[in-house]
Design an enzyme around this catalytic site. Structure first.
Site, PDB file in Angstrom:
ATOM      1  N   ASP A 190      24.224   8.701 -37.159  1.00 38.81           N
ATOM      2  CA  ASP A 190      25.136   9.792 -36.814  1.00 38.81           C
ATOM      3  C   ASP A 190      26.192   9.185 -35.890  1.00 38.81           C
ATOM      4  OD1 ASP A 190      26.514  11.819 -35.595  1.00 38.81           O
ATOM      5  OD2 ASP A 190      24.751  12.980 -35.005  1.00 38.81           O
TER       6      ASP A 190
ATOM      7  N   CYS B 176      24.139  21.662 -28.081  1.00 41.62           N
ATOM      8  CA  CYS B 176      23.419  21.498 -29.362  1.00 41.62           C
ATOM      9  C   CYS B 176      22.337  20.420 -29.276  1.00 41.62           C
ATOM     10  CB  CYS B 176      24.361  21.199 -30.519  1.00 41.62           C
ATOM     11  SG  CYS B 176      25.493  22.531 -30.865  1.00 41.62           S
TER      12      CYS B 176
ATOM     13  N   GLN C 140      29.863  10.455 -32.250  1.00 40.22           N
ATOM     14  CA  GLN C 140      30.369  10.161 -30.909  1.00 40.22           C
ATOM     15  C   GLN C 140      30.912   8.744 -30.742  1.00 40.22           C
ATOM     16  OE1 GLN C 140      31.069  12.220 -28.588  1.00 40.22           O
ATOM     17  NE2 GLN C 140      30.073  14.015 -29.458  1.00 40.22           N
TER      18      GLN C 140
ATOM     19  N   HIS D 149      21.691  15.376 -31.628  1.00 37.43           N
ATOM     20  CA  HIS D 149      22.380  16.655 -31.801  1.00 37.43           C
ATOM     21  C   HIS D 149      21.599  17.450 -32.843  1.00 37.43           C
ATOM     22  CE1 HIS D 149      25.615  19.317 -33.277  1.00 37.43           C
ATOM     23  NE2 HIS D 149      26.296  19.036 -32.187  1.00 37.43           N
TER      24      HIS D 149
ATOM     25  N   LYS E 240      36.782  14.665 -34.002  1.00 36.94           N
ATOM     26  CA  LYS E 240      36.457  13.974 -32.757  1.00 36.94           C
ATOM     27  C   LYS E 240      37.238  12.666 -32.629  1.00 36.94           C
ATOM     28  CE  LYS E 240      31.718  15.749 -32.775  1.00 36.94           C
ATOM     29  NZ  LYS E 240      31.590  16.859 -31.838  1.00 36.94           N
TER      30      LYS E 240
HETATM   31  C1  LIG Z   1      26.246  13.355 -32.022  1.00 35.37           C
HETATM   32  C2  LIG Z   1      26.794  14.505 -32.813  1.00 35.37           C
HETATM   33  N1  LIG Z   1      26.332  14.745 -34.040  1.00 35.37           N
HETATM   34  C3  LIG Z   1      26.810  15.750 -34.795  1.00 35.37           C
HETATM   35  C4  LIG Z   1      27.785  16.595 -34.343  1.00 35.37           C
HETATM   36  C5  LIG Z   1      28.262  17.717 -35.226  1.00 35.37           C
HETATM   37  O1  LIG Z   1      29.564  17.511 -35.632  1.00 35.37           O
HETATM   38  P1  LIG Z   1      30.364  18.601 -36.456  1.00 35.37           P
HETATM   39  O2  LIG Z   1      30.322  19.843 -35.629  1.00 35.37           O
HETATM   40  O3  LIG Z   1      31.735  18.049 -36.578  1.00 35.37           O
HETATM   41  O4  LIG Z   1      29.697  18.797 -37.771  1.00 35.37           O
HETATM   42  C6  LIG Z   1      28.306  16.384 -33.057  1.00 35.37           C
HETATM   43  C7  LIG Z   1      29.375  17.214 -32.490  1.00 35.37           C
HETATM   44  O5  LIG Z   1      29.322  18.328 -32.121  1.00 35.37           O
HETATM   45  C8  LIG Z   1      27.785  15.326 -32.277  1.00 35.37           C
HETATM   46  O6  LIG Z   1      28.238  15.108 -31.038  1.00 35.37           O
END
Ligand SMILES: Cc1ncc(COP(=O)(O)O)c(C=O)c1O
Lengths: 150, 415
Positions: B206, B371, B209, B129, B232
């Site tokens: 990270d 993203c 998910q 992401h 999430k």
């Molecule tokens: C794998 C992953 N990393 C990071 C994020 C970013 O999360 P957040 O928008 O809650 O900061 C997301 C979600 O959009 C994600 O799916």
């Protein structure tokens, strides 16, 4: 080229006709189907027109747009054609063409397109990326009109 | 933790605890397939937020009055729940942050900025992401280090055979998602952590998910940092978590300053509070951080193992049914290697048109690059449509998804 253009114009209904039909429809379901129908009717670009230069920035869907001044009966009008990889966007292009086709640069600049989008409820039914894309097309058309204003 | 066998998992009763999913739309109950972006909240979480707001809200860690004391107690209880949920030894290893994005930036710049030098390498993957991609890209630019990618296999898994070539003595940081938010791929985190440690690097996970969908054990995986978001995992927006191995967490320098992260400020200098407060500048998302603890309780009570099994069965069935649709292409490995996310395209159907048509059937999916632009570039497409599943989804949802895609194909004259 000229032949192709007139073919496009034959198929473009006036914006008033389009609005009349659109507003007769029951709900967004039917209106969306109508936009898709318009999209299917819109002539497709040939591969050579789908070039980098014609791409409209700000659209998540690919949009190619060509707008050229043309002299018809002694007046300069802007002739616009566009295509997209999205069928719903092609329907929106048909709306823009109906609104802008056969207009002089000044008429294009004077047109309150936002009011049209409001009236059609597009702001409500389109995603923000689609709205941005639509505004990207409008900006491109207006800037071409502005550079052809005398 | 109660252990229920997958067959006894009652998705309908789970679903009934989510008020928004029981709204009646024109098309019937919403078919919510966008939990990878943000999950819905059960009544218990909403009730907890209400309880805090209505009964004892105050700012945290400052007030010498009963509301303030209650808030502090609730926050610490939430920290403990989170710690034990991911297998961490202590609540003090949990720093609240705004979400995965801010958390990863804090780790990247707070840990990496003073440690990386020209010649050093940061290893990530093309499936990250942007939140776990761009901070590293910026950090290496600032420090003169180099960003390297672990290659993917054709079906969208990490290519294990390349690990030793990419993770070398020059590597200082390996940062990977535990599960891809597009391909669904579940990555071999403990293997990567072992290899990272072998060359003297750290492993940043990270977990956005995977943490909501399958058990996490930061100790056995031996990760140095794990970051995830509240929204999430059936919790509120605006709150997330940085877990750090105790010594590592001490090594992060604050990158945001002010508020209760301070212990002393003079005209010339400042000193920081202890960890984790050091990393929690400004007023915390108090209500959200407390209700995140309630979301974790909810997951524990429902049973994470059985949620996982249920979601995997939805994934398997959805994959099988979708593959019967002409022109269907699913991006990512087969279900056995992934979590319950399906990113797909239908030939001659634009992903946004598809999402718009599914919406007309009350089926909520997401379209676009999610993203992950570098990943989409690698896949050779600008956008995909994504259906993602959570505890409250049912086989009926899978059925409605399939029918809605058929509807889109008809409307767009593909049949
Ligand atoms: C794998 C992953 N990393 C990071 C994020 C970013 O999360 P957040 O928008 O809650 O900061 C997301 C979600 O959009 C994600 O799916």
């Amino acid at each position: 080229m000229a032949g192709q253009v007139s073919l496009v114009q034959i198929r473009i209904m006036s914006i008033d006709e389009l609005l009349e039909e659109f507003e007769d429809l029951l709900d967004w379901e039917e209106q969306c189907d109508f936009l898709i129908d318009l999209g299917f009717e819109l002539p497709k670009f040939s591969a050579d027109l789908k070039n980098e230069e014609n791409i409209v920035k700000g659209c998540q869907s690919l949009v190619w747009l060509v707008a050229e001044p043309e002299v018809s009966d002694g007046v300069t009008v802007v002739c616009i054609r566009a295509d997209s990889d999205s069928m719903i966007v092609r329907g929106l292009i048909a709306v823009l063409l109906a609104a802008y086709s056969e207009k002089t640069p000044q008429q294009i600049l004077d047109l309150d397109i936002e009011a049209l989008f409001q009236r059609m409820g597009l702001n409500q039914h389109l995603s923000s990326t689609r709205r941005n894309g639509l505004h990207g097309m409008v900006r491109r058309i207006r800037s071409i009109a502005a550079s052809n204003c005398t | 933790m109660s252990r229920i066998t997958p067959s006894s998992f009652d998705a309908e009763s789970v679903r009934s605890q989510f008020p928004v999913l029981n709204r009646e739309l024109k098309q019937g109950r919403p078919v919510f397939l966008d939990s990878a972006a943000s999950a819905q909240k059960p009544s218990a979480v909403i009730a907890k937020e209400r309880e805090v707001e209505e009964q004892y809200f105050a700012n945290a860690y400052r007030g010498r009055y009963s509301f303030g004391a209650r808030i502090d107690e609730e926050l610490e209880a939430s920290r403990k729940k989170i710690a034990s949920f991911i297998g961490a030894a202590s609540g003090s290893q949990i720093a609240f942050t705004a979400g995965t994005t801010l958390g990863l930036n804090q780790v990247a710049f707070g840990w990496g900025r003073s440690r990386l030098q020209p010649g050093d390498e940061v290893v990530i993957t093309p499936m990250e992401h942007h939140a776990n991609f761009v901070p590293w890209q910026q950090l290496v630019r600032e420090t003169g280090a180099t960003l390297k990618m672990l290659p993917l296999t054709a079906d969208g898994r990490l290519d294990v055979t390349a690990f030793d070539d990419v993770i070398t003595r020059r590597t200082k940081i390996v940062a990977v998602c535990t599960m891809s938010n597009v391909l669904g791929t579940v990555n071999p985190v403990s293997d990567l952590a072992r290899r990272a440690h072998h060359v003297g690097a750290i492993l940043v996970a990270d977990g956005a998910q995977s943490v909501p969908h399958s058990p996490t054990d930061v100790l056995s995986d031996d990760v140095d940092f794990l970051v995830f978001s509240g929204h999430k995992i059936y919790g509120p927006t605006g709150v997330g978590v940085i877990y750090g191995r105790a010594d590592r967490l001490e090594e992060i320098e604050p990158i945001v300053f002010g508020g209760h992260m301070i212990s002393r400020v003079t005209m010339d200098d400042s000193e920081w509070a202890d960890t984790p407060a050091r990393l929690e500048a400004g007023t915390l998302p108090i209500v959200q951080a407390i209700a995140l603890g309630t979301a974790i309780d909810w997951v524990n009570q429902t049973g994470l193992e059985s949620i996982h099994a249920h979601e995997q069965s939805l994934l398997a069935e959805a994959t099988r049914r979708l593959m019967e649709i002409p022109g269907m292409r699913i991006y990512g490995p087969s279900p056995q290697y992934k979590g319950a996310i399906i990113a797909f395209r239908v030939e001659n159907l634009h992903p946004e048109d598809l999402a718009a048509m599914l919406d007309r059937r009350g089926v909520f999916t997401r379209h676009g690059h999610h993203c992950t632009m570098p990943l989409h570039e690698l896949l050779g497409v600008t956008a995909t449509t994504r259906a993602s599943f959570a505890a409250y989804n049912t086989m009926e949802d899978v059925d409605k998804l399939v029918h809605a895609i058929q509807f889109a194909r008809e409307k767009l004259r593909l049949v």
